[in-house]
Write an enzyme that holds these catalytic residues in place. Structure first.
Site: not given
Ligand SMILES: C[S@@+](CC[C@H](N)C(=O)[O-])C[C@H]1O[C@@H](n2cnc3c(N)ncnc32)[C@H](O)[C@@H]1O
Length: 337
Positions: A200, A226, A228, A246
């Site tokens: 994350d 990181g 993504f 989503h």
């Molecule tokens: C909607 S949350 C989902 C969290 C978890 N997987 C869950 O289902 O409870 C989206 C996650 O993606 C991470 N995220 C958003 N943009 C990101 C990026 N560019 N690189 C890595 N992680 C990212 C956010 O920090 C967050 O923790």
């Protein structure tokens, strides 16, 4: 109704559902269920403990009784119903109230802008919604509320994935966009041979490490910081995308699945879990409502059906794709490399 007129009951029920919803959200905000998990209370004591005025109190608590969230004995003592006792007592590990705290703080008023979002096709969270994660993580209180709400929202699906997926066939897992690490924790607790961790944004390192430590898993699970969009994903036997795809538009989902394919070891698997839209787009509304929530929050996000996800997985190179229900509302799409 007589005279061949249809009953308007359902229209009234749906149109007023926000009232019942807000009663539950306020009860969580006031910590009614944590208070009642200590002992049954009469109305005077309950009013004192949760700090509200007498005027609305009886209607408020008795609405919760009518909704079968609370119980009231013949001598007027209030107690939690079994679901509230299990899921809404803040001190229990099964507490899911953090999700509703987030709905209460932001979601409830955000949904008031649905008409505007439909008219404009634009998110309703301010100037730069794609920077929403960075904005949220700039404020420690908002960050904690957010990650706790993520854990509350994914806990039941994570437990189901830990129970249903054939983890005995794999050694390592990386949860992409892990927040504080709910998914890898549930998998590691249920399967002592599993190692890996969560990927994350770097700002979540402390939250992740604290959560891992609370569950006695330091050393077995690691945080992989990181972005993504900028780096490759860490390699593992199983890569999980939980409620990630989503948030983004179609092109980005394809990119993420392709990066997932590169990161999965040969013979490994990918898991996507979401509130999938049913293929008939009518038998359940949860996926469509989740998708409208993405309209409000994101520029290009939306929810999707299992068949759509399977198609993107196949394009990324995955095979043997199957869909399994997890909870009443969530499902996982599994594929192999
Ligand atoms: C909607 S949350 C989902 C969290 C978890 N997987 C869950 O289902 O409870 C989206 C996650 O993606 C991470 N995220 C958003 N943009 C990101 C990026 N560019 N690189 C890595 N992680 C990212 C956010 O920090 C967050 O923790």
């Amino acid at each position: 109704m007589s005279g061949g007129m249809p009953s308007p009951t359902r229209i009234f029920q749906i149109g007023c559902a926000f009232r019942a919803s807000k009663v539950l959200l306020s009860a969580i905000e006031l910590d009614v269920f944590t208070v009642l998990s200590e002992q049954p209370l009469d109305i005077a004591a309950l009013i004192r403990r949760v700090g509200i005025q007498e005027r609305g109190a009886r209607d408020f608590f008795d609405t919760l009784v009518g909704l079968e969230i609370l119980r009231r004995s013949d001598d007027g003592l209030y107690t939690n119903g079994s679901e509230a006792e299990f899921y809404l007592d803040r001190r229990k590990p099964t507490y899911v109230g953090s999700l509703f705290e987030q709905y209460n703080a932001i979601g409830y008023s955000l949904w008031n802008s649905l008409t505007q979002a439909l008219r404009t096709g634009a998110p309703q969270v301010g100037e730069a919604p794609e920077d929403h994660f960075a904005d949220t993580y700039g404020d420690p209180v908002r960050m904690l509320t957010f990650v706790k709400s993520m854990t509350a929202g994914s806990l039941l699906a994570a437990k189901a994935i830990a129970a249903q997926f054939p983890w005995q066939d794999y050694q390592t897992v990386i949860d992409v966009g892990t927040a504080e690490g709910c998914l890898p924790v549930e998998v590691a607790l249920a399967h002592p041979h599993i190692r890996g961790g969560g990927f994350d944004l770097p700002q979540l390192r402390d939250a992740f490490n604290t959560y891992i430590e609370e569950h006695g898993l330091t050393g077995r699970l690691q945080f992989y910081p990181g972005n993504f969009f900028e780096t490759a994903l860490p390699a593992a036997d199983v890569i999980v995308f939980g409620r990630i795809l989503h948030n983004w538009d179609l092109e980005t989902r394809r990119t993420l699945l392709s990066k997932g394919y590169d990161a999965v070891r040969d013979g490994g698997a990918v898991i996507v879990y979401e509130t999938l839209i049913p293929e008939d787009r009518r038998s359940s509304t949860a996926g469509m409502l989740a998708s409208l929530n993405m309209l409000l929050w994101t520029v290009g996000g939306s929810d999707f059906t299992g068949a759509q996800c399977a198609e993107w997985m196949q394009e990324a190179g995955f095979r043997e794709i199957r869909i399994e229900p997890l909870t009443t509302e969530e499902s996982m799409v599994i594929a192999k490399k």
